[in-house]
Design an enzyme around this catalytic site. Structure first.
Site, PDB file in Angstrom:
ATOM      1  N   HIS A 140      -1.022  -0.033  -9.938  1.00 10.47           N
ATOM      2  CA  HIS A 140      -1.674  -0.958  -8.986  1.00 10.47           C
ATOM      3  C   HIS A 140      -2.164  -2.211  -9.725  1.00 10.47           C
ATOM      4  CE1 HIS A 140      -3.939  -1.124  -4.905  1.00 10.47           C
ATOM      5  NE2 HIS A 140      -3.767  -2.356  -5.386  1.00 10.47           N
ATOM      6  N   ARG A 171       0.842  -1.182   0.000  1.00 16.40           N
ATOM      7  CA  ARG A 171       0.000   0.000   0.000  1.00 16.40           C
ATOM      8  C   ARG A 171       0.884   1.242   0.000  1.00 16.40           C
ATOM      9  NH1 ARG A 171      -3.592  -2.562  -1.568  1.00 16.40           N
ATOM     10  NH2 ARG A 171      -5.616  -2.939  -0.612  1.00 16.40           N
ATOM     11  N   GLU A 200      -3.716   7.251  -4.971  1.00  9.85           N
ATOM     12  CA  GLU A 200      -4.043   6.720  -6.312  1.00  9.85           C
ATOM     13  C   GLU A 200      -5.350   7.319  -6.821  1.00  9.85           C
ATOM     14  OE1 GLU A 200      -3.985   2.484  -5.789  1.00  9.85           O
ATOM     15  OE2 GLU A 200      -1.906   2.533  -5.115  1.00  9.85           O
TER      16      GLU A 200
HETATM   17  C1  8YV Z   1      -6.241  -5.397  -6.323  1.00  4.48           C
HETATM   18  C2  8YV Z   1      -5.420  -5.082  -3.881  1.00  4.48           C
HETATM   19  O1  8YV Z   1      -5.560  -4.723  -7.334  1.00  4.48           O
HETATM   20  O2  8YV Z   1      -5.562  -7.198  -2.887  1.00  4.48           O
HETATM   21  C3  8YV Z   1      -5.654  -5.998  -2.739  1.00  4.48           C
HETATM   22  O3  8YV Z   1      -5.936  -5.495  -1.647  1.00  4.48           O
HETATM   23  O4  8YV Z   1      -5.322  -3.914  -3.705  1.00  4.48           O
HETATM   24  C4  8YV Z   1      -5.244  -5.644  -5.252  1.00  4.48           C
HETATM   25  O5  8YV Z   1      -5.072  -6.985  -5.298  1.00  4.48           O
HETATM   26  C5  8YV Z   1      -7.509  -4.775  -6.037  1.00  4.48           C
HETATM   27  O6  8YV Z   1      -8.153  -5.263  -4.951  1.00  4.48           O
HETATM   28  C6  8YV Z   1      -8.435  -4.746  -7.244  1.00  4.48           C
HETATM   29  O7  8YV Z   1      -8.870  -3.511  -7.258  1.00  4.48           O
END
Ligand code: 8YV
Length: 309
Positions: free
Chosen positions: A275, A228, A257
């Site tokens: 991301h 993150r 983001e």
């Molecule tokens: C994904 C993520 O890109 O797992 C997570 O928490 O941030 C990522 O795997 C996201 O959830 C899809 O928007």
């Protein structure tokens, strides 16, 4: 009657098709649109980075379940969910390998200078201009990992195969054979050539990677973040890259983001991704199927597949 759900982030067409078949899916974005349907919504499907803004959660009196298409829960107020009896699910396990692969991809891209060399060939400069500077050897470089959960351990396995000695820090010593535990993050950074951030986001990890840690990593050091953006003090990172006290950064995630500071976008010392660490067809299908499965279980009154709350 199909239950009404709110989709806060697009998913794969195959997955959205399944959602459309089982639910009345609202893709409302503006507060005005939300107002009209707020009383109907019983479920939300959303991404890990997108989560559910608290203002949205507060407007949905009949919300029963939030199905996160990801593993991060930092963008959902879990305490509020608990208080209101709202279930929260994630998609653990299925994305671990992809996220670790992205960490290695960013690491290799940076150390070997792949983007600049790719541009050199593409631009037709090969043969007419001097080649880009030499890269750096990956094997033998010391890897530090911040956050030795599933993703951190998958990065460690890969790094070991690349001949990199691995150390890590976490809230506690996980007694993992072959990997040295270093309780102090600046000390880990000091003894690492590459620091991979694989820790969960949220208040507890905010800005753990600060100027002191970046300075400890040093002018030949490289930071990789697949966790993150909030874990890294981005302003300090830009400053360290600009003045050369940090060697480079490979980033899949950012503090705000989709905004990425100019200092990161224009730096020759960065490799950037929007991301995308879990963004493969196979993994996004597996994640989406878990979202669909959790929602289906909930509305059928059955146990959730992968609950967090
Ligand atoms: C994904 C993520 O890109 O797992 C997570 O928490 O941030 C990522 O795997 C996201 O959830 C899809 O928007």
């Amino acid at each position: 009657m199909k239950p009404d759900i709110l989709l806060l982030e697009p998913m794969m067409p195959e997955i959205e098709k399944q959602l459309d078949a089982a639910y009345t899916v609202h893709r409302a974005a503006t507060p005005g649109q939300l107002e009209k349907i707020a009383g109907l919504i019983r479920g939300i499907a959303t991404g890990g980075g997108t989560g559910v803004p608290r203002a949205v959660m507060d407007r949905l009196p009949h919300l029963e379940i939030i199905a996160i298409n990801g593993i991060g829960t930092d963008a959902v107020d879990l305490n509020e969910a608990r208080r209101r009896g709202i279930h929260v699910t994630t998609t653990p396990g299925v994305l671990t390998d992809d996220v670790a692969d992205m960490a290695m991809g960013l690491l290799l891209s940076l150390l070997r200078g792949l983007p600049a060399a790719d541009r050199y060939v593409r631009d037709g400069a090969w043969g007419s201009s001097p080649p880009p500077p030499l890269g750096h050897r990956v094997s033998g470089r010391r890897l530090g990992i911040l956050g030795m959960g599933h993703v951190g351990q998958a990065v460690a396995t890969r790094a070991r195969a690349f001949g990199m000695p691995v150390s890590y820090t976490d809230r506690r010593d996980k007694a993992l054979p072959g990997y040295a535990f270093v309780p102090d993050l600046p000390a880990l950074a000091h003894h690492s050539d590459v620091l991979v951030v694989a820790a969960s986001g949220g208040a507890g990890s905010r800005h753990l990677v600060n100027r002191q840690v970046l300075d400890a990593l040093g002018p030949d050091g490289v930071l990789i973040n697949v966790a993150r953006g909030s874990v890294v003090d981005e302003a300090a990172l830009v400053a360290a890259l600009t003045d050369g006290t940090l060697g480079g950064a490979g980033l899949d995630v950012f503090e705000h983001e989709p905004d990425v500071p100019d200092g990161l976008r224009t730096s020759p010392r960065t490799v950037l991704q929007p991301h995308r660490a879990s963004a493969t067809v196979e993994t996004r299908l597996a994640m989406g199927n878990l979202v669909v499965g959790n929602l289906a279980a909930h509305f059928a009154g059955q146990p959730l597949l992968t609950p967090v709350v």
